[in-house]
Design an enzyme around this catalytic site. Structure first.
Site, short mmCIF file in Angstrom:
data_model
loop_
_atom_site.label_atom_id
_atom_site.label_comp_id
_atom_site.label_asym_id
_atom_site.label_seq_id
_atom_site.Cartn_x
_atom_site.Cartn_y
_atom_site.Cartn_z
N HIS A 24 -6.76 4.27 0.38
CA HIS A 24 -6.53 3.55 -0.84
C HIS A 24 -6.43 2.14 -0.42
O HIS A 24 -6.74 1.11 -0.95
CB HIS A 24 -5.29 4.14 -1.57
CG HIS A 24 -4.93 3.51 -2.81
ND1 HIS A 24 -4.10 2.47 -3.05
CD2 HIS A 24 -5.39 3.74 -4.05
CE1 HIS A 24 -4.18 1.93 -4.33
NE2 HIS A 24 -4.72 2.90 -5.10
N HIS A 25 -5.41 1.92 0.50
CA HIS A 25 -5.44 0.50 1.12
C HIS A 25 -4.57 0.47 2.33
O HIS A 25 -4.02 1.65 2.75
CB HIS A 25 -4.41 -0.45 -0.05
CG HIS A 25 -3.07 0.01 -0.27
ND1 HIS A 25 -2.70 1.01 -1.25
CD2 HIS A 25 -1.58 -0.42 0.41
CE1 HIS A 25 -1.06 0.95 -0.92
NE2 HIS A 25 -1.01 0.18 -0.22
N GLN A 100 -0.71 0.33 8.74
CA GLN A 100 -0.19 1.03 7.57
C GLN A 100 -1.32 1.48 6.66
O GLN A 100 -1.79 0.72 6.16
CB GLN A 100 1.09 0.75 6.75
CG GLN A 100 1.61 1.86 5.83
CD GLN A 100 2.82 1.05 5.09
OE1 GLN A 100 2.41 0.30 4.23
NE2 GLN A 100 4.07 1.59 5.42
N HIS A 102 -2.54 3.62 3.53
CA HIS A 102 -2.05 4.73 2.35
C HIS A 102 -3.31 5.42 2.17
O HIS A 102 -4.38 4.97 1.48
CB HIS A 102 -1.80 3.69 1.06
CG HIS A 102 -0.22 2.98 1.40
ND1 HIS A 102 0.79 3.17 0.72
CD2 HIS A 102 0.05 2.03 2.39
CE1 HIS A 102 1.61 2.40 1.08
NE2 HIS A 102 1.22 1.89 2.26
N HIS A 170 -2.85 -7.08 -5.80
CA HIS A 170 -2.74 -5.66 -5.74
C HIS A 170 -1.95 -4.91 -6.59
O HIS A 170 -0.77 -5.18 -6.77
CB HIS A 170 -2.20 -5.16 -4.25
CG HIS A 170 -2.06 -3.77 -4.25
ND1 HIS A 170 -3.40 -2.82 -4.03
CD2 HIS A 170 -1.12 -2.78 -4.18
CE1 HIS A 170 -2.68 -1.49 -3.73
NE2 HIS A 170 -1.48 -1.52 -4.06
N HIS A 172 -2.16 -0.97 -9.15
CA HIS A 172 -2.99 0.50 -9.21
C HIS A 172 -3.52 0.29 -10.34
O HIS A 172 -4.36 -0.82 -10.93
CB HIS A 172 -2.09 1.45 -9.06
CG HIS A 172 -1.21 1.60 -7.72
ND1 HIS A 172 -0.13 2.52 -7.53
CD2 HIS A 172 -1.56 0.88 -6.57
CE1 HIS A 172 0.15 2.51 -6.10
NE2 HIS A 172 -0.58 1.28 -5.62
N MET A 243 2.10 -0.57 -8.61
CA MET A 243 2.58 -2.03 -7.70
C MET A 243 2.24 -3.30 -8.32
O MET A 243 1.17 -3.14 -9.16
CB MET A 243 2.32 -1.79 -6.48
CG MET A 243 2.59 -0.63 -5.51
SD MET A 243 1.97 -0.53 -3.82
CE MET A 243 2.99 0.81 -2.99
#
Length: 293
Positions: A24-25, A100, A102, A170, A172, A243
């Site tokens: 997703h990111h 990281q 997601h 960013h 959703h 977000m």
């Protein structure tokens, strides 16, 4: 990834190797120390923590800062000539890198394993300008069947002149427009950049290439959120939550970037740009321009 403390390197480009069906990111963090030294661990506010891996609350144990972020099949990013992120070496702020990811889905990962990641383009040739990132975020909630604003504003408080050159937005599913602004102390507003967050969430060039920001200026950001659902939606870590982030990439002359790395607000309905008690205390707000493309 532990970096070489005997030699300073300069990251000058980022080449993502991920696909939005799987990732997703992704966020690449620079750290003085990682939260854990395992090759893989549950890092930060993950919705699902895989029990075979150890966990940590944050990607970094100390000195956390964002270096790069990617989503929605954004292409690679090359920094301007003479600009680089200083990493490793005896006097850099960044001794480790932690990626990281997601995940949107694990259904498309091949048997040989996942390739979601970032190839770093770097050089050991000293770069005269140092790159940094400052980003904003909000908390808050969005009532059902409403349009609302998630806003943040922070005042720069360091004796540095920064040169913004790229921005990334960013959200959703509910985000429609995300905009970022320089607000001078006389409350004049200059657009840094705005974008539809449903487009590839890459770093785009700023609206103008000659904008500078310095001590006393504000970085003000807004996400226009259209909640088409029948239920309230809050800011959170899953793709059913929301977000609101605006990443500003900048350069400074010399080796020292800003100490301030991020800025957060309470978000709606508590916080607004022009609110005084819990808000940003700003005036001359360009409401139409901040919420339309």
């Amino acid at each position: 990834m532990k970096l070489d403390k005997s030699r300073t390197n300069y990251i000058v480009g980022f080449e993502p190797t991920a696909h939005m069906k799987t990732a997703h990111h992704m966020i690449l963090y620079g750290c003085k120390s990682p939260a854990r030294q395992e090759a893989i661990f549950n890092c930060g506010g993950m919705a699902i923590k895989d029990p075979q891996y150890k966990s940590a609350l944050q990607p970094c144990g100390s000195g956390q800062q964002v270096v790069y972020a990617w989503a929605r099949n954004a292409p690679e990013l090359d920094l301007p000539k003479g600009v680089g992120f200083r990493v490793g070496g005896p006097d850099s702020e960044i001794d480790w890198l932690v990626l990281q990811v997601h995940y949107a889905s694990v259904d498309y990962i091949p048997d040989e394993g996942d390739q979601s990641g970032v190839i770093l383009h770097y050089t050991s040739v000293p770069q005269p300008r140092s790159a940094g990132v400052i980003y904003t975020g909000t908390s808050g909630s969005f009532a059902a069947q409403t349009t609302s604003y998630a806003e943040a504003a922070c005042q720069l408080d360091e004796d540095k002149v920064i040169h913004p050159f790229a921005f990334r937005v960013h959200t959703h599913a509910l985000g429609r427009v995300v905009s970022g602004w320089k607000v001078s102390q006389d409350m004049s507003w200059t657009l840094l950049g705005k974008k539809d967050p449903q487009l590839p969430q890459m770093f785009y060039s700023t609206d103008k290439n000659d904008i500078t920001m310095s001590n006393g200026d504000y970085l003000a950001t807004r996400c226009t959120m259209v909640n088409f659902r029948s239920n309230s939606v809050s800011v959170g870590s899953t793709n059913l939550d929301e977000m609101c982030n605006f990443y500003l990439m900048y350069w400074v002359d010399g080796p020292e970037i800003m100490k301030k790395k991020s800025c957060w607000s309470l978000g709606p309905p508590m916080y607004s740009w022009d609110g005084w008690f819990l808000g940003g205390g700003l005036s001359n707000v360009p409401n139409d321009a901040a919420s339309t493309l």
